[in-house]
Motif scaffolding. Structure first.
Motif, PDB file in Angstrom:
ATOM      1  N   THR A   1       0.959  -1.267  -0.145  1.00  0.00           N
ATOM      2  CA  THR A   1      -0.045  -0.106   0.130  1.00  0.00           C
ATOM      3  C   THR A   1       0.662   1.247   0.031  1.00  0.00           C
ATOM      4  OG1 THR A   1      -1.554  -1.192   1.188  1.00  0.00           O
ATOM      5  CG2 THR A   1      -1.927   1.193   1.076  1.00  0.00           C
ATOM      6  N   VAL A   2       0.737   2.269  -1.033  1.00  0.00           N
ATOM      7  CA  VAL A   2       1.392   3.280  -0.911  1.00  0.00           C
ATOM      8  C   VAL A   2       0.503   4.334   0.098  1.00  0.00           C
ATOM      9  CG1 VAL A   2       2.207   5.278  -2.338  1.00  0.00           C
ATOM     10  CG2 VAL A   2       1.956   2.988  -3.426  1.00  0.00           C
ATOM     11  N   PRO A   3       1.015   4.404   1.392  1.00  0.00           N
ATOM     12  CA  PRO A   3       0.517   5.388   2.325  1.00  0.00           C
ATOM     13  C   PRO A   3       0.125   6.881   1.766  1.00  0.00           C
ATOM     14  CG  PRO A   3       2.556   4.766   3.002  1.00  0.00           C
ATOM     15  CD  PRO A   3       2.533   4.223   1.741  1.00  0.00           C
ATOM     16  N   GLU A   4      -1.194   7.146   2.178  1.00  0.00           N
ATOM     17  CA  GLU A   4      -1.607   8.677   2.124  1.00  0.00           C
ATOM     18  C   GLU A   4      -1.523   9.108   0.643  1.00  0.00           C
ATOM     19  OE1 GLU A   4      -0.038  11.208   5.276  1.00  0.00           O
ATOM     20  OE2 GLU A   4      -1.261   9.960   6.643  1.00  0.00           O
ATOM     21  N   ALA A   5      -1.731   8.073  -0.486  1.00  0.00           N
ATOM     22  CA  ALA A   5      -1.435   8.745  -1.493  1.00  0.00           C
ATOM     23  C   ALA A   5      -2.547   9.127  -2.481  1.00  0.00           C
ATOM     24  CB  ALA A   5      -0.899   7.366  -2.546  1.00  0.00           C
ATOM     25  N   PHE A   6      -3.801   9.081  -1.995  1.00  0.00           N
ATOM     26  CA  PHE A   6      -4.829   9.605  -2.601  1.00  0.00           C
ATOM     27  C   PHE A   6      -5.619  10.513  -1.730  1.00  0.00           C
ATOM     28  CE2 PHE A   6      -9.375   8.894  -3.795  1.00  0.00           C
ATOM     29  CZ  PHE A   6      -9.216   8.876  -5.405  1.00  0.00           C
ATOM     30  N   GLU A   7      -5.886  11.501  -2.421  1.00  0.00           N
ATOM     31  CA  GLU A   7      -6.823  12.431  -1.527  1.00  0.00           C
ATOM     32  C   GLU A   7      -8.188  12.477  -1.736  1.00  0.00           C
ATOM     33  OE1 GLU A   7      -5.785  14.981   0.323  1.00  0.00           O
ATOM     34  OE2 GLU A   7      -3.763  14.880  -0.030  1.00  0.00           O
ATOM     35  N   HIS A   8      -8.977  11.488  -0.791  1.00  0.00           N
ATOM     36  CA  HIS A   8     -10.330  11.227  -0.871  1.00  0.00           C
ATOM     37  C   HIS A   8     -11.066  12.320  -0.635  1.00  0.00           C
ATOM     38  CE1 HIS A   8     -14.083   8.959  -0.047  1.00  0.00           C
ATOM     39  NE2 HIS A   8     -13.439   7.774  -0.814  1.00  0.00           N
TER      40      HIS A   8
END
Length: 161
Positions: free
Chosen positions: A138-145
């Protein structure tokens, strides 16, 4: 439900839910402002095998594509994308499309499938794991939800042999 190869004539029936899903910015890493022309190029690319799922009334309720994830000596590893019209969610369309695409991947000689960026809050993670996919990392905190803030992107894998 009928799942068949999509044609260019299907795009006008895919675009409304494609746009709705991508514009929501909750499950895909594509730009939420992607134009229809750009979306068609992404989804209906000649390099992809594209499928349409129709319900009993002939309404296109979902679509998927199958494509190589890599080139050259690694070209037997597939990638796929899936979209189900939110108005038709919860009726087994995603699972049916997934099973169809996995079978098609085998028919076309793929040995494995990789998803490069599955948003960890995406409900489809449960579907993929139920179908034998594992999270490689998992690429941590890679997506701004838009609702959950920064969340990870899973890299998921399944052998097809």
């Amino acid at each position: 439900m009928l799942i068949r190869e999509a044609t260019a004539a299907d795009w006008p029936r895919i675009w409304p839910f494609w746009h709705r899903i991508v514009a929501a910015a909750e499950t895909y890493t594509w730009d939420p402002r992607t134009s229809e022309e750009g979306a068609r190029a992404l989804w209906m690319s000649p390099a992809k095998r594209v499928y349409a799922a129709e319900d009993a009334s002939g309404t296109v309720v979902g679509s998927a594509y199958l494509t190589p994830n890599y080139g050259g000596p690694a070209a037997r590893v597939a990638n796929a994308g899936f979209m189900v019209d939110p108005d038709h969610a919860g009726r087994g369309t995603g699972r049916a499309l997934a099973l169809h695409v996995l079978a098609e991947a085998r028919v076309h000689g793929y040995r494995a499938m990789v998803f490069n960026a599955v948003v960890e809050t995406n409900p489809a993670v449960a579907l993929w794991t139920s179908l034998g996919f594992t999270v490689l990392g998992t690429v941590p905190e890679a997506f701004e939800h838009p609702r959950h803030g920064r969340v990870g992107l899973h890299i998921m894998y399944r052998a097809l042999d």
